[in-house]
Design an enzyme around this catalytic site. Structure first.
Site, PDB file in Angstrom:
ATOM      1  N   SER A   1     -82.190 110.869 -32.724  1.00 29.19           N
ATOM      2  CA  SER A   1     -80.809 110.534 -32.546  1.00 29.19           C
ATOM      3  C   SER A   1     -79.989 111.267 -32.057  1.00 29.19           C
ATOM      4  O   SER A   1     -80.220 112.387 -31.385  1.00 29.19           O
ATOM      5  CB  SER A   1     -80.649 110.543 -34.278  1.00 29.19           C
ATOM      6  OG  SER A   1     -81.304 109.623 -34.964  1.00 29.19           O
TER       7      SER A   1
HETATM    8  N1  SAH Z   1     -84.729 111.663 -37.398  1.00 29.91           N
HETATM    9  C1  SAH Z   1     -85.472 111.101 -36.345  1.00 29.91           C
HETATM   10  C2  SAH Z   1     -85.052 109.933 -35.526  1.00 29.91           C
HETATM   11  C3  SAH Z   1     -86.007 108.976 -35.131  1.00 29.91           C
HETATM   12  S1  SAH Z   1     -85.677 107.388 -35.069  1.00 29.91           S
HETATM   13  C4  SAH Z   1     -85.453 112.336 -35.214  1.00 29.91           C
HETATM   14  O1  SAH Z   1     -84.617 113.222 -35.810  1.00 29.91           O
HETATM   15  O2  SAH Z   1     -86.173 112.283 -34.265  1.00 29.91           O
HETATM   16  C5  SAH Z   1     -86.094 106.636 -36.381  1.00 29.91           C
HETATM   17  C6  SAH Z   1     -87.586 106.693 -37.016  1.00 29.91           C
HETATM   18  O3  SAH Z   1     -87.686 105.976 -38.065  1.00 29.91           O
HETATM   19  C7  SAH Z   1     -88.571 106.321 -36.079  1.00 29.91           C
HETATM   20  O4  SAH Z   1     -89.508 107.333 -35.643  1.00 29.91           O
HETATM   21  C8  SAH Z   1     -89.307 105.314 -36.606  1.00 29.91           C
HETATM   22  O5  SAH Z   1     -90.737 105.018 -36.315  1.00 29.91           O
HETATM   23  C9  SAH Z   1     -89.026 105.459 -38.139  1.00 29.91           C
HETATM   24  N2  SAH Z   1     -89.013 104.537 -38.959  1.00 29.91           N
HETATM   25  C10 SAH Z   1     -88.565 103.204 -39.066  1.00 29.91           C
HETATM   26  N3  SAH Z   1     -88.837 102.416 -40.215  1.00 29.91           N
HETATM   27  C11 SAH Z   1     -89.543 103.175 -41.010  1.00 29.91           C
HETATM   28  C12 SAH Z   1     -90.102 103.156 -42.355  1.00 29.91           C
HETATM   29  N4  SAH Z   1     -90.042 102.055 -42.998  1.00 29.91           N
HETATM   30  N5  SAH Z   1     -90.895 104.229 -42.807  1.00 29.91           N
HETATM   31  C13 SAH Z   1     -90.955 105.405 -42.102  1.00 29.91           C
HETATM   32  N6  SAH Z   1     -90.358 105.569 -40.754  1.00 29.91           N
HETATM   33  C14 SAH Z   1     -89.800 104.581 -40.274  1.00 29.91           C
END
Ligand code: SAH
Length: 227
Positions: A75
């Site tokens: 993010s």
């Molecule tokens: N917090 C992360 C942001 C990653 S983007 C960081 O600091 O890098 C959002 C993430 O949510 C992705 O890796 C995606 O695979 C995950 N995601 C999406 N739907 C999800 C679900 N149902 N359960 C777990 N993870 C999920």
């Protein structure tokens, strides 16, 4: 802070140049309205370039999201700061994060003294983030390879829940896994997401607020294995 990257047997370090870039990023976040000193301090201490491949050190300190593989992104720093500020964290609170991704948001929460449980649906991202968080010595983070739609019932209730993927609606399991007095911050919407904060004011009552528009990768269902 430094760690040993097992893949290329290299020491990854945090030097004065990185610290300078980080200070400038923190100044940008202040100008954009972030006020919580505990959030700004955690983000100033935590090397964001550790969470991206070595080739992208410069980009790590721009206020932008960045690809981390599996079509996912770390993010934007402003978004991390905004969501974390809105969580109104205090040390020792028990926090569930849905969407570990690179592990950066989980590390920010851990640096602020929270007890962090983080869930990721892509096995490859889960494995990489878990290794990195361990290498950084962040002992108050536990990683899970799960579908975040179901939350983490065996560790509920949580004082705070943060989702870092855009959902079409608030998953009911997440509401139910909030402690009374607890809060959930989650982006909700299809193309663009509104940031919602759901507060559990009693066993049966929830109060919802919203603030700001964001663009997240989608909150999906199920899990995906490596290979
Ligand atoms: N917090 C992360 C942001 C990653 S983007 C960081 O600091 O890098 C959002 C993430 O949510 C992705 O890796 C995606 O695979 C995950 N995601 C999406 N739907 C999800 C679900 N149902 N359960 C777990 N993870 C999920």
């Amino acid at each position: 802070m430094s760690f040993f990257a097992e893949q290329n047997s290299a020491q990854v370090t945090d030097n004065y140049r990185h610290k300078g870039m980080r200070r400038r990023l923190i100044e940008q976040l202040r100008r954009k309205g972030i006020r919580d000193e505990a959030v700004l301090s955690a983000m100033e201490r935590l090397p964001r370039h550790f969470f991206l491949d070595k080739a992208f050190e410069e980009q790590a300190y721009e206020d932008n999201p960045f690809p981390i593989g599996n079509e996912q992104t770390i993010s934007q720093p402003y978004t991390v700061a905004f969501q974390t500020e809105w969580l109104e964290l205090r040390p020792r609170l028990k926090v569930l994060e849905i969407g570990t991704g690179s592990g950066y948001q989980a590390a920010v929460l851990a640096m602020m003294g929270a007890r962090v449980y983080t869930v990721e649906r892509y096995e490859a991202l889960y494995v990489k983030a878990q290794e990195l968080l361990h290498a950084l010595g962040l002992k108050n983070v536990r990683c899970y390879f799960r579908d975040g739609n179901k939350g983490l019932p065996e560790h509920a209730p949580f004082d705070r829940i943060i989702a870092t993927a855009g959902a079409v609606e608030v998953p009911e399991a997440l509401r139910q896994q909030l402690a009374v007095g607890g809060m959930l911050v989650i982006p909700v919407g299809r193309e663009v997401q509104r940031m919602l904060r759901v507060r559990r004011v009693s066993e049966t009552e929830f109060v919802q607020e919203e603030q700001g528009d964001f663009k997240f990768v989608p909150f999906l269902g199920g899990t995906e294995r490596r290979g």
